[in-house]
Design an enzyme around this catalytic site. Structure first.
Site, PDB file in Angstrom:
ATOM      1  N   SER A 244      -3.222   1.065  -3.927  1.00 59.22           N
ATOM      2  CA  SER A 244      -2.592   0.948  -2.508  1.00 59.22           C
ATOM      3  C   SER A 244      -2.320  -0.294  -2.036  1.00 59.22           C
ATOM      4  O   SER A 244      -1.638  -0.638  -1.217  1.00 59.22           O
ATOM      5  CB  SER A 244      -3.385   1.593  -1.569  1.00 59.22           C
ATOM      6  OG  SER A 244      -4.701   1.205  -1.383  1.00 59.22           O
TER       7      SER A 244
ATOM      8  N   LYS B 296      -4.486  -7.708   3.342  1.00 59.31           N
ATOM      9  CA  LYS B 296      -3.941  -6.324   3.518  1.00 59.31           C
ATOM     10  C   LYS B 296      -4.048  -5.791   4.939  1.00 59.31           C
ATOM     11  O   LYS B 296      -4.996  -6.166   5.502  1.00 59.31           O
ATOM     12  CB  LYS B 296      -4.705  -5.510   2.294  1.00 59.31           C
ATOM     13  CG  LYS B 296      -4.551  -4.187   2.086  1.00 59.31           C
ATOM     14  CD  LYS B 296      -5.072  -3.232   1.001  1.00 59.31           C
ATOM     15  CE  LYS B 296      -4.883  -1.974   0.713  1.00 59.31           C
ATOM     16  NZ  LYS B 296      -5.776  -1.266  -0.131  1.00 59.31           N
TER      17      LYS B 296
ATOM     18  N   SER C 197      -7.314   0.664  -6.261  1.00 55.95           N
ATOM     19  CA  SER C 197      -6.058   0.091  -5.547  1.00 55.95           C
ATOM     20  C   SER C 197      -6.037  -1.398  -5.391  1.00 55.95           C
ATOM     21  O   SER C 197      -4.889  -2.000  -5.149  1.00 55.95           O
ATOM     22  CB  SER C 197      -6.481   0.412  -4.046  1.00 55.95           C
ATOM     23  OG  SER C 197      -6.087   1.789  -3.813  1.00 55.95           O
TER      24      SER C 197
END
EC number: 6.3.5.7
Length: 482
Positions: A159, A80, A183
């Site tokens: 997210s 990420k 997330s």
């Protein structure tokens, strides 16, 4: 599609150890999939092809020499884009960091490198991890690789939507995400993956671009429980550079899917108004599977489900507004196109153009709850309620070993669904209570919605009981996918 990219981490490791394949072959197979598919999903912001090939060759040399290697040696992965990666652009999907290249490596990515894992690229995400849909990225929205019966482009969740879409679309067998309020777990549910959020403090946050320091935790997305555990073994453990990191040795997984005599709690407050009968039936059938495996099912009460969302967004927005004060247009990614006669004017202009709408919304909220007029009524009150939430979970864990509830109140929704902010925040209603309490939890795919999209169930255990959590998830996985 090359069959190599469908293998689990365990099978890739075995094939590498037997010299049936090379790490470079694995990397090239995954890079080909990325080249063919990423233009559609937009799951990756950056693809690090040459760096990946170099690391794959190093892994192959270690294997050739017969060195003792880790399960992840030579295995491709995606990171990420909120983890600092030395010499590799790291943006948190924000215009404010569009040109930021860290001079250091985050602790968890350093551990992956030391284990021999091969990073293929940086995953797209909601800007500064603020979102539940991965539609707020400066680099554009991420599309769920699955469509089901809906026939339109769907969100992957957020997210960590890019991390989830990458694993679901076979760009890598696992990815590193982060989880503040859900997330990792919500994207896992939307994309049919296993998503683990460890206990707060189990993994170092050093080198992770923060959203909310008291809530952020590294998380893992994978296609099965065993792979998730293998990655968790590598990234967990004490780090003196992170004062919130627990002084524990790295996790070692003792696999034991025998859950006879385990007590599973069913929180009645999660039966919220508007929850579809289909999800309720899936929840009940999952509980029945656990019962058939020998677990005892017990109804429990968690009143905090009804107010945790409010507590979470007050605390998270307050901390985020403080964290984002560092992005001033002078450090990180200065913008030469902005002219200003004073520092205050520079700050105002830079933040106006560098932050997206959702980030600005939470900045306003956070600034208000920390103001002299809002502090006592909002932030201080939320911190008191956080203690109540912790106490509620402590009381429940005196009666049960794990808690079972749906991961999300719905399946993946259309990218252009135009949800109002409050509707979007409600996607986290089942995940934020455990985040506020800082407990370990995992989402595991258990079935499909009426539109043939994945749905996950959410398991929560007591502090640092990740082994129990993984074993219950493994037992459920084995029963569902024989």
């Amino acid at each position: 599609m090359n069959d190599l990219i469908k293998l689990s981490v365990a099978k890739m490791h075995l094939a590498l150890a037997r010299r049936e394949i090379s790490s470079l072959e694995l990397v090239e197979a995954h890079l080909l999939q990325i080249r063919e598919r990423n233009a559609h999903t937009n799951a990756l912001i950056l693809v690090t092809e040459e760096e990946a090939r170099q690391r794959a060759k190093l892994a192959d040399e270690r294997l050739k020499r017969g060195e003792s290697v880790n399960t992840l040696t030579g295995i491709p992965c995606v990171i990420k884009d909120m983890y600092c990666t030395k010499g590799v652009r790291t943006t948190a999907a924000s215009r404010a960091l569009r040109n930021f290249v860290p001079t250091y490596e985050s602790t968890v990515t350093s551990k992956l490198i030391d284990a021999g894992a091969v990073m293929l690229g940086k995953a797209n995400m909601d800007e500064f991890a603020m979102g539940s849909s991965n539609t707020s990225s400066f680099f554009g929205p991420v599309k769920n690789p699955l469509k089901g019966k809906k026939g339109v482009d769907l969100v992957p969740g957020g997210s960590s939507g890019g991390s989830a879409a990458a694993v679901a679309d076979y760009y890598s067998p696992f990815s590193l995400g982060s989880d503040t309020g859900g997330s990792v777990r919500q994207p896992a549910s939307f994309c049919g993956l296993v998503g683990l959020r460890p206990t707060y403090g189990r993994c170092s946050r050093w080198g992770m671009i923060p959203l909310a320091n008291s809530l952020d935790q590294a998380g893992i997305l994978s296609r099965n429980v065993e792979d998730n555990a293998a990655v968790f073994e590598v990234i967990s453990g004490y780090d003196r550079k992170d004062s919130t990191c627990a002084k524990l040795e790295p996790f070692k997984y003792n696999k034991n899917p025998d859950i006879r005599h385990i007590k599973v709690g069913i929180p009645q407050e999660c039966k919220v108004s508007g929850l579809s009968s289909h999800i309720v039936k899936l929840w009940e059938s999952t509980a029945n599977i656990l019962r058939q495996l020998g677990a005892e099912i017990i109804d429990v009460s968690l009143p905090c489900v009804e107010y945790s969302l409010m507590v979470y967004y007050i605390i998270c927005s307050a901390e985020a507004s403080s964290q984002l004060a560092r992005y001033d247009g002078i450090r990180y990614s200065p913008d030469p196109s902005i002219s200003a006669s004073t520092i205050s004017e520079l700050y105002e202009k830079y933040r106006s153009v560098s932050f997206g709408r959702e980030v600005k919304r939470r900045l306003f909220m956070g600034t208000h709850v920390l103001s002299s007029s809002g502090y006592a009524d909002y932030y201080a009150a939320a911190k008191e309620l956080q203690e109540e939430i912790v106490n509620e979970y402590s009381a429940v864990f005196e009666k049960v070993d794990v808690i079972l509830n749906p991961t999300a109140p719905n399946d993946a929704f259309p990218i252009d669904g135009k949800l109002e902010p409050l509707e979007m925040y409600m996607n986290d209603i089942f995940t934020v209570p455990t985040s506020v309490a800082k407990l370990p939890c995992i989402s595991i795919p258990v079935g499909l919605s009426e539109d043939d999209m994945p749905l996950g169930m959410h398991l929560t255990a007591n502090y640092f009981a990740e082994e129990l959590l993984l074993n219950v998830a493994l037992a459920l996985q084995n029963a569902l996918y024989k």
